[in-house]
Design a protein around this motif. Structure first.
Motif, PDB file in Angstrom:
ATOM      1  N   THR A  68       0.828  -1.217   0.000  1.00 56.77           N
ATOM      2  CA  THR A  68       0.000   0.000   0.000  1.00 56.77           C
ATOM      3  C   THR A  68       0.856   1.257   0.000  1.00 56.77           C
ATOM      4  O   THR A  68       0.378   2.335  -0.309  1.00 56.77           O
ATOM      5  CB  THR A  68      -0.921   0.038   1.239  1.00 56.77           C
ATOM      6  OG1 THR A  68      -0.093   0.012   2.405  1.00 56.77           O
ATOM      7  CG2 THR A  68      -1.861  -1.131   1.259  1.00 56.77           C
ATOM      8  N   THR A  69       2.132   1.132   0.361  1.00 53.79           N
ATOM      9  CA  THR A  69       3.012   2.301   0.427  1.00 53.79           C
ATOM     10  C   THR A  69       3.651   2.633  -0.912  1.00 53.79           C
ATOM     11  O   THR A  69       4.508   3.498  -0.993  1.00 53.79           O
ATOM     12  CB  THR A  69       4.139   2.043   1.442  1.00 53.79           C
ATOM     13  OG1 THR A  69       4.749   0.789   1.125  1.00 53.79           O
ATOM     14  CG2 THR A  69       3.611   1.995   2.852  1.00 53.79           C
ATOM     15  N   CYS A  70       3.249   1.925  -1.950  1.00 49.07           N
ATOM     16  CA  CYS A  70       3.871   2.108  -3.264  1.00 49.07           C
ATOM     17  C   CYS A  70       2.834   2.675  -4.219  1.00 49.07           C
ATOM     18  O   CYS A  70       1.787   2.063  -4.471  1.00 49.07           O
ATOM     19  CB  CYS A  70       4.406   0.756  -3.732  1.00 49.07           C
ATOM     20  SG  CYS A  70       4.461   0.494  -5.496  1.00 49.07           S
ATOM     21  N   ALA A  71       3.105   3.882  -4.729  1.00 53.58           N
ATOM     22  CA  ALA A  71       2.113   4.583  -5.548  1.00 53.58           C
ATOM     23  C   ALA A  71       1.803   3.829  -6.838  1.00 53.58           C
ATOM     24  O   ALA A  71       0.640   3.696  -7.235  1.00 53.58           O
ATOM     25  CB  ALA A  71       2.625   5.984  -5.872  1.00 53.58           C
ATOM     26  N   THR A  72       2.835   3.316  -7.487  1.00 55.60           N
ATOM     27  CA  THR A  72       2.608   2.614  -8.750  1.00 55.60           C
ATOM     28  C   THR A  72       1.766   1.359  -8.529  1.00 55.60           C
ATOM     29  O   THR A  72       0.925   0.997  -9.351  1.00 55.60           O
ATOM     30  CB  THR A  72       3.955   2.233  -9.396  1.00 55.60           C
ATOM     31  OG1 THR A  72       4.723   3.420  -9.540  1.00 55.60           O
ATOM     32  CG2 THR A  72       3.768   1.585 -10.754  1.00 55.60           C
ATOM     33  N   VAL A  81      -0.534   0.834  -6.305  1.00 52.60           N
ATOM     34  CA  VAL A  81      -1.940   1.175  -6.110  1.00 52.60           C
ATOM     35  C   VAL A  81      -2.556   1.614  -7.437  1.00 52.60           C
ATOM     36  O   VAL A  81      -3.675   1.241  -7.784  1.00 52.60           O
ATOM     37  CB  VAL A  81      -2.065   2.262  -5.028  1.00 52.60           C
ATOM     38  CG1 VAL A  81      -3.495   2.739  -4.911  1.00 52.60           C
ATOM     39  CG2 VAL A  81      -1.563   1.739  -3.697  1.00 52.60           C
ATOM     40  N   HIS A 115       3.462  -4.085   6.015  1.00 53.44           N
ATOM     41  CA  HIS A 115       3.590  -4.255   7.458  1.00 53.44           C
ATOM     42  C   HIS A 115       2.270  -4.818   7.988  1.00 53.44           C
ATOM     43  O   HIS A 115       1.193  -4.437   7.498  1.00 53.44           O
ATOM     44  CB  HIS A 115       3.867  -2.867   8.055  1.00 53.44           C
ATOM     45  CG  HIS A 115       4.203  -2.889   9.506  1.00 53.44           C
ATOM     46  ND1 HIS A 115       3.252  -2.879  10.480  1.00 53.44           N
ATOM     47  CD2 HIS A 115       5.398  -2.918  10.143  1.00 53.44           C
ATOM     48  CE1 HIS A 115       3.842  -2.899  11.668  1.00 53.44           C
ATOM     49  NE2 HIS A 115       5.152  -2.915  11.480  1.00 53.44           N
ATOM     50  N   LEU A 137      -0.892  -2.824   8.386  1.00 53.71           N
ATOM     51  CA  LEU A 137      -1.553  -2.236   7.230  1.00 53.71           C
ATOM     52  C   LEU A 137      -2.381  -3.246   6.442  1.00 53.71           C
ATOM     53  O   LEU A 137      -2.898  -2.938   5.377  1.00 53.71           O
ATOM     54  CB  LEU A 137      -0.504  -1.590   6.304  1.00 53.71           C
ATOM     55  CG  LEU A 137       0.360  -0.515   6.972  1.00 53.71           C
ATOM     56  CD1 LEU A 137       1.364   0.052   5.982  1.00 53.71           C
ATOM     57  CD2 LEU A 137      -0.505   0.608   7.532  1.00 53.71           C
ATOM     58  N   ILE A 180       9.027  -3.121  -6.081  1.00 54.51           N
ATOM     59  CA  ILE A 180       7.601  -3.363  -6.320  1.00 54.51           C
ATOM     60  C   ILE A 180       7.026  -2.201  -7.114  1.00 54.51           C
ATOM     61  O   ILE A 180       7.515  -1.079  -6.996  1.00 54.51           O
ATOM     62  CB  ILE A 180       6.820  -3.565  -5.000  1.00 54.51           C
ATOM     63  CG1 ILE A 180       7.171  -2.443  -4.014  1.00 54.51           C
ATOM     64  CG2 ILE A 180       7.105  -4.918  -4.414  1.00 54.51           C
ATOM     65  CD1 ILE A 180       6.373  -2.474  -2.743  1.00 54.51           C
TER      66      ILE A 180
END
Lengths: 376, 648
Positions: free
Chosen positions: A283-287, A289, A313, A316, A352
């Motif tokens: 979820t912390t990766c813009a691409t 999402v 994590h 999350l 990722i």
């Protein structure tokens, strides 16, 4: 600790304990911290890549060079190992991943016009180069210390027009630190076409070798005045496997141990009627999402299914499911804890999103780095 | 000016998004990703203190969500009016704080924001990292773009929103290769709690999902306070922020597909245990025109033959080098003038108290076409030296290549007598090639037996007088510049040329940085964060010029200046030879035209010209990476990386 000791043992300073100035006790303690306790001493320092402007100024581009190894570097050797015209670099670190071979991608199949300073919309000119080897005849054949001078025209773009510049490089047998570069000098020419070569041999005699065209590989034999052309024999060093993956194309993943959103273990079968796309994301990766709708568009097409594997994590995990739903992804999503993740990827290195394409038998047939192409 | 924070905290959905005052143009850009960042921080207390994440919050806790104090109007880190002066106390605290930032760095690299939150005080306030309006991108060479942030435009955020802003900075990265928060300076104010003003450099780098390179560098002042024996970050005052990108890397590490990868354990544990550093040499030992490698190493060596198809074969055994181990430096050179590359390997050796040899000698291997034959004894190399780098050249002009051996001392047995002028290394050796396959060691007779812990050297005919001169990098103090008189006899003229370069000399290389056809000099030393931090606290900066003029009976200020130089970084010396310049085009240049009484003058290139900050530097090399006609520089660095980034 080291620097406190250096100061304390060199000058008298208020507030510095006298123990710090002693040598043997200090050294034992310091080495104990490093060897036994695993602490660092100027560690995690990244190697440096400085680009010169030809006037004595340098720009630090290490962090985007791809060659700023974080290991403890000692020797660094320059050679055009693949004979493609740009200098490659071999690095020897003291521990862990000790040897790195940096393929210079200035020339070669990896070059992208937009990656090498070309003006937007125009292909960047492939730069010219001249590669020079020397052989002494009046002195030692290695001709260590021979100074090769290359004169070439260039326009530095300040309205001064084309001027001749002359660059000197010296043939060395040993320089840097415990390092020896290959006995071949690589001269960059920028976008110009030709150049003139001369050599000051180790005895001090100057010899002109005349004009050379860009791309020449030559041997200069002392006393001949004429360069001998060396045939170009470039080859390509293959790309490394995608960094951080512990599985590769050709391997079979018949099943996979995962966790559900509540952290309960499950075993997925990856053998099916069609292809499977295993999407590693977080979820912390813009691409990651952003590509959820594209992944959704690939699900169920020709029996193909998409499975999300979240590297998030544990805190999350709930959000991962919600985010998928919000972005229209209704394919199943599972989670990996550190141990399960470790079987598939090195979490510190994997980039990722990465998507593994598996055939119906669970065999990996493609590793897609970055975002997938959506279904038409 | 700022939205009502408490009101926003009360609604879950709006909690993160508008929390930071963001300039309008950027806000528009961020809309698409804000939601993601907000959700990614769920564990930071956004759920009103219930549900997932509570257990991970640590003792500092975010349990009292909703009672966050109002944000200050501005973020400005205090300056201690009565800073703690006792060095051991200050430095202990600095190390604690530095290691705290190391631990925080690791949580950020893993993007474990819930854990990161535990490093911040409940009433934290800081400049939002993505709030600075990006200025115009600056185009650097090679398609590199750099965006300088407008720090003055950064909004102010509380802890959770500040972490959200950091999450957004990290979002474009597909892989984070490094997040390093380094404490560059620190001073502390006593009281309860003890507070500190800390200068922090944040270096974030990695790759975007499509492989593009990306790096973010930020400088900040941070305020820390000691709460229950733990340092908590209370303020984060951003002073600069820049983002550097390139669509692709310039280099790709192909060691694995090329067959030259080698992995061992950690230094001092399951990996190498000695300080006898290993080198690398490139030459064409099989005569096929392609460059091969010899890599001396702990316990063994690697002879990598370049096959010419993208792979190297390791052939040390087949070529007779199976027993060659623990070499330090190595050289391919043609010692017998028969046209092939022989191999010379340096080792660490010494003479024991009982007169017997310890360690290993230098080793010379003759190339016999299909294998190497050990000719060490026959050629006269059985003496023992603590040898590292080797610099070969025909120093006496007899047509046969000689070898200069840079000797250090045994780090496990001998301690340098001074940090800035140690002379208790072992004398360097100069092996003169007799032309009959044998060598004679003549360093002392030829004025070349420097014993100042020499790590490396580089040879060139710097004054174009027809002989080869040698620059030496000495570890604890002044370097040497051995100028050749034409017969292979040397005089150290480093002081005269302004090339003493007092410091921890590690390496040297000659190259032409300004395309004027004379040779400039790059000297690798070290720059140290801890060293500069401690020295700047203790000693006034030296006046310019002090450093390069060594003398006995020096004052404390002079010593202080030299200590600063020890931590100051690498040096570049630019040769000024005006008589060369106007003869560049169309005029023949011969040695007789260069007046020997007018040797080049070297000027230290000022630090702001770049190229010198390279941490604990070792080998350095000139090369034209991008073939633009300008010489670039690469520097290998780092001393010992442990399991923990905590520094000693």
């Amino acid at each position: 600790m080291f620097w406190r000791h250096v100061v304390a043992s060199s000058v008298e300073v208020e507030g510095v304990s006298s123990e710090a100035a002693g040598s043997e006790g200090y050294q034992d303690e310091h080495m104990g911290l490093i060897f036994e306790d695993g602490l660092s001493f100027s560690g995690f320092e990244r190697d440096k890549v400085f680009f010169g402007d030809g006037h004595g100024w340098f720009t630090d581009l290490s962090s985007v060079s791809g060659a700023d190894h974080v290991g403890d570097g000692r020797a660094l050797v320059v050679a055009d190992f693949d004979d493609d015209g740009d200098p490659d670099v071999f690095l020897h670190n003291i521990q862990r991943e000790r040897h790195a071979l940096y393929r210079n991608d200035r020339i070669g199949p990896r070059v992208q016009a937009d990656a090498v300073g070309g003006v937007a919309g125009k292909a960047a000119a492939v730069p010219g180069f001249v590669k020079v080897r020397v052989r002494g005849t009046t002195g030692a054949p290695d001709a260590a210390g021979a100074e090769v001078r290359l004169m070439f025209p260039r326009d530095r773009g300040h309205g001064s027009g084309v001027v001749w510049e002359q660059q000197a490089q010296v043939v060395s047998l040993g320089s840097g630190f415990v390092s020896q570069h290959a006995p071949e000098l690589v001269f960059g020419l920028g976008p110009v076409g030709d150049a003139e070569l001369s050599v000051i041999w180790p005895g001090g005699e100057l010899e002109e070798f005349g004009k050379l065209s860009a791309g020449s590989r030559v041997l200069l034999v002392e006393g001949t005045g004429k360069p001998q052309l060396i045939e170009a024999r470039p080859f390509v060093f293959a790309d490394p496997a995608p960094s951080g993956l512990r599985v590769g194309v050709g391997e079979t993943l018949a099943s996979l141990d995962v966790l559900d959103a509540d952290g309960e273990p499950r075993t997925l079968s990856l053998i099916g009627e069609g292809e499977t796309l295993l999407n590693l994301w977080a979820t912390t990766c813009a691409t990651c999402v952003a590509e959820i709708p594209d992944l959704q568009s690939l699900d169920d097409e020709d029996g193909r299914r998409v499975i999300g594997l979240s590297l998030d994590h544990p805190n999350l995990r709930g959000r991962a499911g919600k985010l998928l739903g919000d972005r229209g992804g209704d394919y199943p999503n599972w989670f990996l804890d550190a141990e399960l993740m470790g079987r598939l990827v090195d979490p510190d290195r994997v980039s990722i999103p990465t998507t593994l394409r598996l055939d119906a038998e669970g065999r990996i047939i493609e590793v897609i780095k970055g975002a997938v192409e959506p279904s038409e | 000016m700022f939205p009502d924070r408490d009101a926003e905290k009360s609604t879950k959905s709006g909690r993160f998004a508008p929390g930071v005052t963001t300039p309008a143009p950027l806000r528009a850009l961020m809309v698409g990703i804000l939601t993601v960042a907000a959700l990614s921080l769920a564990g930071c207390g956004g759920d009103g203190g219930s549900g997932e994440g509570s257990a991970d919050r640590g003792s500092s806790g975010l349990g009292a969500a909703g009672v966050v104090p109002p944000l200050p109007d501005r973020v400005e880190v205090f300056t201690p009016d009565d800073p703690i002066a006792v060095m051991d106390v200050v430095e202990d605290m600095s190390e604690e704080v530095a290691n705290r930032f190391v631990a925080l760095s690791e949580t950020l690299r893993k993007r474990h924001f819930p854990e990161a939150a535990a490093f911040f005080a409940d009433d934290f306030a800081g400049h939002a990292l993505d709030g600075a309006t990006p200025g115009k991108p600056e185009s650097l060479p090679l398609g590199v773009e750099r965006l300088l942030g407008d720090v003055a435009a950064a909004g102010i955020a509380g802890r959770d929103d500040w972490l959200s802003s950091l999450a957004r900075v990290l979002e474009p990265f597909g892989v984070l290769e490094g997040v390093v928060l380094k404490v560059k300076g620190a001073e502390f104010q006593g009281g309860n709690p003890v507070r500190g003003r800390v200068k922090v450099k944040a270096a974030i780098q990695g790759r975007e999902p499509d492989g593009a390179m990306r790096a973010v560098t930020a400088w900040s002042w941070c305020e820390v306070e000691s709460v229950r024996d733990e340092w908590m970050v209370k303020r984060w005052e951003l002073t600069s922020l820049e983002t550097t990108t390139r669509p692709a890397p310039l280099f790709t590490d192909v060691a694995v597909p090329a067959g030259v990868a080698n992995k061992v354990g950690r230094f001092g544990q399951d990996g190498p245990k000695t300080f006898y550093w290993n080198g690398a040499a490139s030459g064409d030992f099989d005569g096929d025109g392609r460059f091969d490698l010899f890599v001396p190493s702990h316990g063994r060596s690697f002879l990598y033959r370049n096959r010419g198809d993208g792979r190297f074969d390791e052939v040390s055994g087949a070529w007779g080098l199976g027993a060659e181990a623990d070499g330090t430096g190595a050289l391919f050179f043609d010692y017998d003038n028969d046209g092939d590359a022989d191999l010379f390997v340096a080792h660490v050796g010494w003479t024991r108290r009982d007169g017997k040899p310890g360690g290993d000698s230098l080793r010379l291997y003759r190339n016999d076409g299909k294998r190497f034959t050990d000719v060490t004894e026959a050629s006269g190399f059985s003496g023992r030296h603590v040898a590292f780098s080797l610099v070969a050249a025909d120093y006496d002009g007899n047509g046969h290549t000689d070898v200069y051996v840079c000797n250090y001392n045994r780090m496990d047995a001998v301690y340098p007598e001074s940090w800035h002028h140690a002379e208790n290394g072992t004398p360097n050796a100069l092996y003169m090639n007799q032309g009959d396959g044998t060598f004679m060691e003549e360093a002392a007779a030829r004025g070349a037996a420097d014993s100042r812990w020499t790590f490396a050297g580089a040879a060139a005919d710097h004054d174009a007088d027809g002989d080869l001169d040698l620059y030496l990098a000495n570890d604890y103090g002044d370097n040497a510049f051995l100028v050749n008189d034409g017969t292979g006899h040397f005089t150290d003229r480093a002081a005269e040329y302004g090339l003493l370069d007092t410091g921890n000399g590690m390496g040297a290389a000659w190259g032409d940085i300004d395309n004027d056809a004379d040779l400039d000099l790059y000297v690798a030393n070290m720059s140290s964060t801890a060293g500069n931090r401690i020295l700047s606290r203790l000693l006034p900066p030296a006046a310019p010029g002090v450093v390069d003029g060594a003398s006995d009976g020096e004052s404390e200020a002079e010593v202080g200046g030299k200590l600063f130089k020890l931590a100051a970084g690498n040096s570049i010396f630019q040769a000024k030879k005006t008589e060369f310049r106007h003869k560049m085009k169309g005029v023949e240049l011969a040695k007789s035209e260069v007046p020997p009484e007018r040797p080049p003058v070297y000027e230290r290139v000022p630090g702001d010209a770049g190229g010198t900050g390279a941490a604990w530097a070792w080998s350095s090399a000139f090369l034209d990476i991008d073939l633009d006609g300008n010489q670039d520089v690469m520097v290998a660095n780092g001393f010992i990386t442990g399991e923990s980034a905590a520094d000693t």
